[in-house]
Design a protein around this motif. Structure first.
Motif, PDB file in Angstrom:
ATOM      1  N   LEU A  45       1.471 -39.464  13.649  1.00 46.19           N
ATOM      2  CA  LEU A  45       1.267 -38.198  14.343  1.00 46.19           C
ATOM      3  C   LEU A  45      -0.013 -37.515  13.864  1.00 46.19           C
ATOM      4  O   LEU A  45      -0.801 -37.011  14.670  1.00 46.19           O
ATOM      5  CB  LEU A  45       2.473 -37.283  14.149  1.00 46.19           C
ATOM      6  N   GLU A  46      -0.240 -37.504  12.573  1.00 44.60           N
ATOM      7  CA  GLU A  46      -1.456 -36.881  12.006  1.00 44.60           C
ATOM      8  C   GLU A  46      -2.714 -37.509  12.619  1.00 44.60           C
ATOM      9  O   GLU A  46      -3.649 -36.793  12.998  1.00 44.60           O
ATOM     10  CB  GLU A  46      -1.456 -37.074  10.496  1.00 44.60           C
ATOM     11  N   LEU A  47      -2.745 -38.827  12.718  1.00 42.23           N
ATOM     12  CA  LEU A  47      -3.928 -39.507  13.252  1.00 42.23           C
ATOM     13  C   LEU A  47      -4.091 -39.271  14.751  1.00 42.23           C
ATOM     14  O   LEU A  47      -5.216 -39.093  15.238  1.00 42.23           O
ATOM     15  CB  LEU A  47      -3.866 -40.997  12.931  1.00 42.23           C
ATOM     16  N   TYR A  48      -2.984 -39.239  15.490  1.00 43.91           N
ATOM     17  CA  TYR A  48      -3.094 -38.921  16.917  1.00 43.91           C
ATOM     18  C   TYR A  48      -3.593 -37.486  17.117  1.00 43.91           C
ATOM     19  O   TYR A  48      -4.378 -37.218  18.025  1.00 43.91           O
ATOM     20  CB  TYR A  48      -1.757 -39.110  17.632  1.00 43.91           C
ATOM     21  N   ILE A  49      -3.156 -36.575  16.275  1.00 49.65           N
ATOM     22  CA  ILE A  49      -3.624 -35.191  16.379  1.00 49.65           C
ATOM     23  C   ILE A  49      -5.118 -35.104  16.089  1.00 49.65           C
ATOM     24  O   ILE A  49      -5.858 -34.407  16.777  1.00 49.65           O
ATOM     25  CB  ILE A  49      -2.795 -34.266  15.460  1.00 49.65           C
ATOM     26  N   ARG A  50      -5.576 -35.848  15.066  1.00 48.32           N
ATOM     27  CA  ARG A  50      -7.019 -35.878  14.777  1.00 48.32           C
ATOM     28  C   ARG A  50      -7.796 -36.426  15.973  1.00 48.32           C
ATOM     29  O   ARG A  50      -8.834 -35.879  16.352  1.00 48.32           O
ATOM     30  CB  ARG A  50      -7.308 -36.736  13.544  1.00 48.32           C
ATOM     31  N   ALA A  51      -7.294 -37.518  16.568  1.00 50.46           N
ATOM     32  CA  ALA A  51      -7.970 -38.117  17.721  1.00 50.46           C
ATOM     33  C   ALA A  51      -7.980 -37.161  18.913  1.00 50.46           C
ATOM     34  O   ALA A  51      -8.983 -37.054  19.626  1.00 50.46           O
ATOM     35  CB  ALA A  51      -7.308 -39.434  18.099  1.00 50.46           C
ATOM     36  N   SER A  52      -6.874 -36.459  19.129  1.00 49.63           N
ATOM     37  CA  SER A  52      -6.831 -35.513  20.243  1.00 49.63           C
ATOM     38  C   SER A  52      -7.817 -34.372  20.006  1.00 49.63           C
ATOM     39  O   SER A  52      -8.468 -33.914  20.944  1.00 49.63           O
ATOM     40  CB  SER A  52      -5.412 -34.975  20.464  1.00 49.63           C
ATOM     41  N   TYR A  69      10.139 -39.140  24.288  1.00 48.47           N
ATOM     42  CA  TYR A  69      11.201 -40.056  23.874  1.00 48.47           C
ATOM     43  C   TYR A  69      11.776 -39.755  22.491  1.00 48.47           C
ATOM     44  O   TYR A  69      12.754 -40.374  22.090  1.00 48.47           O
ATOM     45  CB  TYR A  69      10.692 -41.503  23.925  1.00 48.47           C
ATOM     46  N   GLY A  70      11.165 -38.818  21.768  1.00 49.16           N
ATOM     47  CA  GLY A  70      11.659 -38.487  20.434  1.00 49.16           C
ATOM     48  C   GLY A  70      11.484 -39.613  19.436  1.00 49.16           C
ATOM     49  O   GLY A  70      12.283 -39.747  18.520  1.00 49.16           O
ATOM     50  N   SER A  71      10.433 -40.401  19.603  1.00 50.50           N
ATOM     51  CA  SER A  71      10.262 -41.576  18.751  1.00 50.50           C
ATOM     52  C   SER A  71       9.615 -41.265  17.403  1.00 50.50           C
ATOM     53  O   SER A  71       9.951 -41.894  16.411  1.00 50.50           O
ATOM     54  CB  SER A  71       9.455 -42.651  19.480  1.00 50.50           C
ATOM     55  N   VAL A  72       8.694 -40.325  17.342  1.00 46.56           N
ATOM     56  CA  VAL A  72       8.033 -39.963  16.082  1.00 46.56           C
ATOM     57  C   VAL A  72       8.349 -38.519  15.719  1.00 46.56           C
ATOM     58  O   VAL A  72       8.406 -38.160  14.557  1.00 46.56           O
ATOM     59  CB  VAL A  72       6.503 -40.176  16.189  1.00 46.56           C
ATOM     60  N   VAL A  73       8.553 -37.712  16.736  1.00 52.91           N
ATOM     61  CA  VAL A  73       8.890 -36.295  16.562  1.00 52.91           C
ATOM     62  C   VAL A  73      10.185 -36.026  17.327  1.00 52.91           C
ATOM     63  O   VAL A  73      10.642 -36.857  18.110  1.00 52.91           O
ATOM     64  CB  VAL A  73       7.763 -35.388  17.104  1.00 52.91           C
ATOM     65  N   GLU A  74      10.750 -34.853  17.113  1.00 53.13           N
ATOM     66  CA  GLU A  74      11.959 -34.493  17.851  1.00 53.13           C
ATOM     67  C   GLU A  74      11.628 -34.359  19.336  1.00 53.13           C
ATOM     68  O   GLU A  74      10.581 -33.815  19.709  1.00 53.13           O
ATOM     69  CB  GLU A  74      12.512 -33.174  17.316  1.00 53.13           C
TER      70      GLU A  74
END
Length: 107
Positions: A45-52, A69-74
């Motif tokens: 999630l941290e890396l996707y947020i940086r990329a976004s 889908y709640g796969s990494v976060v709720e």
């Protein structure tokens, strides 16, 4: 090439002054699956947020999918929709298609 060489190369790209967003999305995918690194949902999630933050429509779409889908976060439909809307505005047709499908299924 050796997978560890790819990870080193991605880490080098991420440390540049003007890093390419795809380096973060590729590394996020590795953390999601544990491919050459220890699997970590938080790091994904941290890396996707940086990329976004660097403008990656793909990263916005990936984050949306995790909220859908709640796969990494709720699971959170409103956050999913928000990330899909940004992905649809920034990216290729896939983002618009996913947003339309989400809205059709969820109202």
């Amino acid at each position: 090439p050796d997978p560890s060489d790819r990870i080193k190369a991605l880490n080098q790209l991420m440390q540049k002054n003007d890093p390419p967003p795809h380096a973060f999305t590729f590394m996020a995918q590795r953390y999601l699956t544990g491919d050459g690194v220890s699997q970590s949902n938080m790091k994904t999630l941290e890396l996707y947020i940086r990329a976004s933050g660097l403008g990656s429509a793909d990263a916005y779409g990936a984050i949306a999918g995790h909220y859908e889908y709640g796969s990494v976060v709720e699971k959170d439909g409103s956050k999913c929709r928000a990330f899909l809307e940004v992905s649809a505005k920034k990216g290729p047709i896939f983002g618009r298609h996913h947003l339309a499908k989400f809205e059709e299924e969820n109202g």
